[in-house]
Design a protein around this motif. Structure first.
Motif, PDB file in Angstrom:
ATOM      1  N   SER A   1      35.579  26.520  46.100  1.00 38.71           N
ATOM      2  CA  SER A   1      36.311  26.981  44.920  1.00 38.71           C
ATOM      3  C   SER A   1      35.385  27.038  43.701  1.00 38.71           C
ATOM      4  CB  SER A   1      37.526  26.091  44.665  1.00 38.71           C
ATOM      5  OG  SER A   1      37.116  24.847  44.158  1.00 38.71           O
TER       6      SER A   1
ATOM      7  N   ALA B   1      32.133  27.651  43.779  1.00 32.71           N
ATOM      8  CA  ALA B   1      31.264  28.808  43.962  1.00 32.71           C
ATOM      9  C   ALA B   1      32.002  30.091  43.593  1.00 32.71           C
ATOM     10  CB  ALA B   1      30.782  28.856  45.414  1.00 32.71           C
ATOM     11  N   THR B   2      33.271  30.175  43.990  1.00 35.75           N
ATOM     12  CA  THR B   2      34.077  31.350  43.670  1.00 35.75           C
ATOM     13  C   THR B   2      34.204  31.535  42.166  1.00 35.75           C
ATOM     14  OG1 THR B   2      35.352  30.684  45.585  1.00 35.75           O
ATOM     15  CG2 THR B   2      36.206  32.535  44.314  1.00 35.75           C
TER      16      THR B   2
ATOM     17  N   LEU C   1      32.151  30.450  39.812  1.00 30.94           N
ATOM     18  CA  LEU C   1      30.867  30.886  39.254  1.00 30.94           C
ATOM     19  C   LEU C   1      30.645  32.373  39.511  1.00 30.94           C
ATOM     20  CD1 LEU C   1      28.377  27.969  39.975  1.00 30.94           C
ATOM     21  CD2 LEU C   1      29.062  28.923  37.759  1.00 30.94           C
ATOM     22  N   LEU C   2      30.973  32.768  40.709  1.00 36.54           N
ATOM     23  CA  LEU C   2      30.774  34.165  41.097  1.00 36.54           C
ATOM     24  C   LEU C   2      31.646  35.079  40.246  1.00 36.54           C
ATOM     25  CD1 LEU C   2      29.012  35.485  43.315  1.00 36.54           C
ATOM     26  CD2 LEU C   2      31.150  35.823  44.600  1.00 36.54           C
ATOM     27  N   GLY C   3      32.891  34.672  40.031  1.00 40.99           N
ATOM     28  CA  GLY C   3      33.823  35.446  39.192  1.00 40.99           C
ATOM     29  C   GLY C   3      33.286  35.576  37.783  1.00 40.99           C
ATOM     30  N   TRP C   4      32.822  34.478  37.257  1.00 43.56           N
ATOM     31  CA  TRP C   4      32.242  34.446  35.908  1.00 43.56           C
ATOM     32  C   TRP C   4      31.072  35.443  35.830  1.00 43.56           C
ATOM     33  CZ3 TRP C   4      30.006  29.173  33.759  1.00 43.56           C
ATOM     34  CH2 TRP C   4      29.525  29.377  32.460  1.00 43.56           C
ATOM     35  N   GLN C   5      30.164  35.361  36.785  1.00 43.89           N
ATOM     36  CA  GLN C   5      28.998  36.237  36.795  1.00 43.89           C
ATOM     37  C   GLN C   5      29.416  37.706  36.924  1.00 43.89           C
ATOM     38  OE1 GLN C   5      25.632  35.214  36.324  1.00 43.89           O
ATOM     39  NE2 GLN C   5      25.519  37.423  36.034  1.00 43.89           N
ATOM     40  N   THR C   6      30.440  37.957  37.727  1.00 48.70           N
ATOM     41  CA  THR C   6      30.924  39.323  37.918  1.00 48.70           C
ATOM     42  C   THR C   6      31.408  39.907  36.597  1.00 48.70           C
ATOM     43  OG1 THR C   6      31.685  38.545  40.052  1.00 48.70           O
ATOM     44  CG2 THR C   6      32.345  40.771  39.423  1.00 48.70           C
TER      45      THR C   6
ATOM     46  N   TRP D   1      28.535  41.001  34.639  1.00 47.17           N
ATOM     47  CA  TRP D   1      27.967  42.245  35.155  1.00 47.17           C
ATOM     48  C   TRP D   1      28.793  43.466  34.772  1.00 47.17           C
ATOM     49  CZ3 TRP D   1      26.918  39.512  40.397  1.00 47.17           C
ATOM     50  CH2 TRP D   1      25.593  39.022  40.404  1.00 47.17           C
TER      51      TRP D   1
ATOM     52  N   PRO E   1      26.275  32.386  33.365  1.00 49.97           N
ATOM     53  CA  PRO E   1      26.111  31.031  33.925  1.00 49.97           C
ATOM     54  C   PRO E   1      24.669  30.562  33.870  1.00 49.97           C
ATOM     55  CG  PRO E   1      27.474  32.364  35.381  1.00 49.97           C
ATOM     56  CD  PRO E   1      27.010  33.272  34.281  1.00 49.97           C
TER      57      PRO E   1
END
Ligand SMILES: Nc1ncnc2c1ncn2[C@@H]1O[C@H](COP(=O)(O)OP(=O)(O)OP(=O)(O)O)[C@@H](O)[C@H]1O
Ligand SMILES: [Mg+2]
Lengths: 255, 253
Positions: free
Chosen positions: B12, B14-15, B17-22, B25, B37
């Motif tokens: 959860s 990792a998800t 962080l990935l959402g934040w980075q997305t 972008w 991040p």
């Protein structure tokens, strides 16, 4: 007063107890008098709510009477004493203490050294047959085991008198028989004076030297009779005509 | 069971962080609105290296611990007296209830004016916020001591002190810990609120500083460290509870 009254361990004289609360005055006990001799096994019998627990709390010095006097060995009983041990209606163990620590509680409160406590508790654990369960917590004990712990705890500081409030009321019939035999054995071995509250007639007849019957509220003594069946007694005694006759008499007295 | 929970937590995170980075972008946000991040991580590493994080964190932790200790001590003491004496209760309970209508956040500036911008005012704010839940739980816990066990202690002629130590404290402990769990996290809030109002160090000060400099990465770092602090405190309380109240927990089925 008679010589019987002088040699008594515990006696109550014209005892009355009433509770006052928002709903008015409730008379729990009225004009109750009796004296208990050393090593006597006395049962107090009566319907629910007639003041049996109240009577026992008074004999334990936990409650003071509204009227009348209670004496222990001739002295007024105004507070709990070490010579009187109490077994409560439910085992009433401390859930955070192990079997060992629950039994040790009275000795700990007396401030005995740890080695002496350990030795005495071990002896008591043997007496009530709980060997191997020393470290168990109350939540893991059966009703019968919990009640054994409660009895062992009440015996820990070696009181002269043992007061028991419906000690086996919550047990199933077989466990109950077993515990009754156990209590008789302990009583013979330790030579205690026992006053036990119960509302089971056969239990009272089987165990006691004497049965006191209380009437419905306000509780008065409506029968005070010796049980002169020979000892030692076996469970089979319950199926003899003498036993049945006594039981019937008690039943009739309760009304 | 445990490793599975750990995995779920990692996934959860990792998800997240990935959402934040997305978001970074997809939308071209200036970094003072939402830093990436990686720049937050870089900012974190920077204040770890120059030692300022340790200093500010140290200040806040000290304030939180002192405030918690003070709040706990006074609340349990007063709670014991309230539970024991109906007179004390009748005398004090109106004030205690009324005090709950006072928003601590609004009183904080007053305390800072009176006690200065130093540590004392923060400790006091934290203590005040901790006070009420611990007080309530102490009183409720003391009331929950079974009457029959009290009678047992009386029949064994226990002294007042023995009754407190051997009966009342262990019996009240489960409810008391409920208050402590809430109190531990509230103490963090109290200290940070105090630092917002006026301070020259602490994590609350760091957040203020970051905001003033449009250094949003610093704000993020401070918030994450605060979350970590609150979680750590909570974890310590829960671990302590599991240890002291082992008699209450049944082994997992
Ligand atoms: N502290 C108290 N305040 C008010 N009333 C009480 C109090 N203690 C007992 N009573 C009342 O006194 C009466 C006798 O109570 P007691 O507990 O002695 O009965 P009992 O014979 O032990 O009943 P049971 O067989 O159900 O245990 C009951 O009506 C009870 O409600
Ligand atoms: Mg009763």
């Amino acid at each position: 007063m008679s010589s019987l009254a002088n040699s008594a361990v515990l006696s109550v004289d014209r005892l009355s107890v009433s509770f006052t609360d928002a709903n008015g005055v409730l008379h729990a006990l009225e004009d109750v008098s009796f004296a208990v001799q050393p090593r006597q096994f006395v049962s107090v019998l009566g319907p629910s709510g007639c003041g049996k627990s109240t009577l026992l709390r008074i004999l334990g010095g936990l409650l003071s009477p509204t009227k009348g006097a209670v004496t222990f060995r001739g002295q007024p009983l105004i507070r709990p004493r070490r010579e009187i041990g109490f077994v409560f209606q439910n085992a009433n163990l401390m859930p955070w203490r192990s079997v060992f620590a629950n039994i040790a509680l009275p000795l700990e409160l007396q401030g005995l050294p740890a080695e002496e406590i350990a030795a005495r508790v071990d002896e008591l654990i043997d007496l009530v047959g709980l060997h191997g369960f020393e470290d168990w917590l109350p939540r893991d004990l059966s009703g019968g085991m919990a009640q054994r712990v409660a009895i062992a705890r009440a015996l820990a500081h070696d009181p002269e008198v043992l007061l028991l409030d419906e000690p086996f009321g919550a047990l199933d019939a077989l466990t109950r028989e077993q515990m009754e035999a156990e209590l008789l054995r302990i009583w013979r071995l330790r030579r205690k004076t026992v006053i036990m509250v119960t509302h089971a007639i056969p239990e009272a007849v089987y165990l006691s030297d004497r049965v006191i019957v209380l009437s419905p509220r306000p509780g008065r003594i409506c029968l005070d009779t010796p049980i002169s069946l020979p000892r030692p007694r076996q469970q089979a005694l319950q199926y003899t005509p003498e036993f049945g006759e006594l039981a019937l008499r008690l039943r009739a007295a309760i009304g | 069971m445990r490793t599975r929970r750990t995995w779920l937590l990692l996934i959860s995170l990792a998800t997240l962080l990935l959402g934040w980075q997305t978001v970074i972008w997809l939308v071209d946000l200036p970094s003072f609105i939402l830093p990436a991040p990686i720049s937050v991580a870089r900012r974190f590493w920077l204040i770890v290296q120059d030692g300022s994080l340790a200093r500010h964190l140290g200040t806040t932790v000290t304030e939180v611990l002192l405030g918690l200790a003070l709040g706990l001590f006074s609340a349990t003491l007063l709670g014991y007296l309230l539970a024991k004496s109906p007179t004390v209760e009748r005398l004090l309970s109106p004030y205690i209830v009324a005090s709950q209508a006072v928003p601590m956040v609004a009183v904080a500036p007053l305390l800072v004016i009176w006690l200065g911008p130093g540590m004392l005012s923060k400790v006091l704010i934290a203590a005040l916020i901790v006070f009420f839940p611990v007080l309530v739980n102490t009183v409720v816990g003391m009331r929950a001591v079974p009457e029959e066990l009290r009678a047992l202690m009386r029949s064994l002629q226990a002294t007042r002190w023995q009754t407190l130590r051997l009966l009342e404290i262990p019996a009240a402990l489960p409810v008391f810990f409920g208050g402590l769990r809430v109190g531990a996290t509230l103490a963090v809030i109290g200290a940070v609120v105090g630092e917002f109002v006026g301070a020259d160090r602490g994590l609350g000060f760091l957040i203020n500083l970051g905001r003033g400099l449009y250094d949003t990465a610093l704000v993020f770092v401070s918030v994450f460290v605060l979350i970590g602090l609150a979680l750590a405190l909570y974890g310590i309380v829960v671990a302590l509870e599991a240890r002291l109240l082992a008699w209450q927990q049944r082994p997992d089925p």
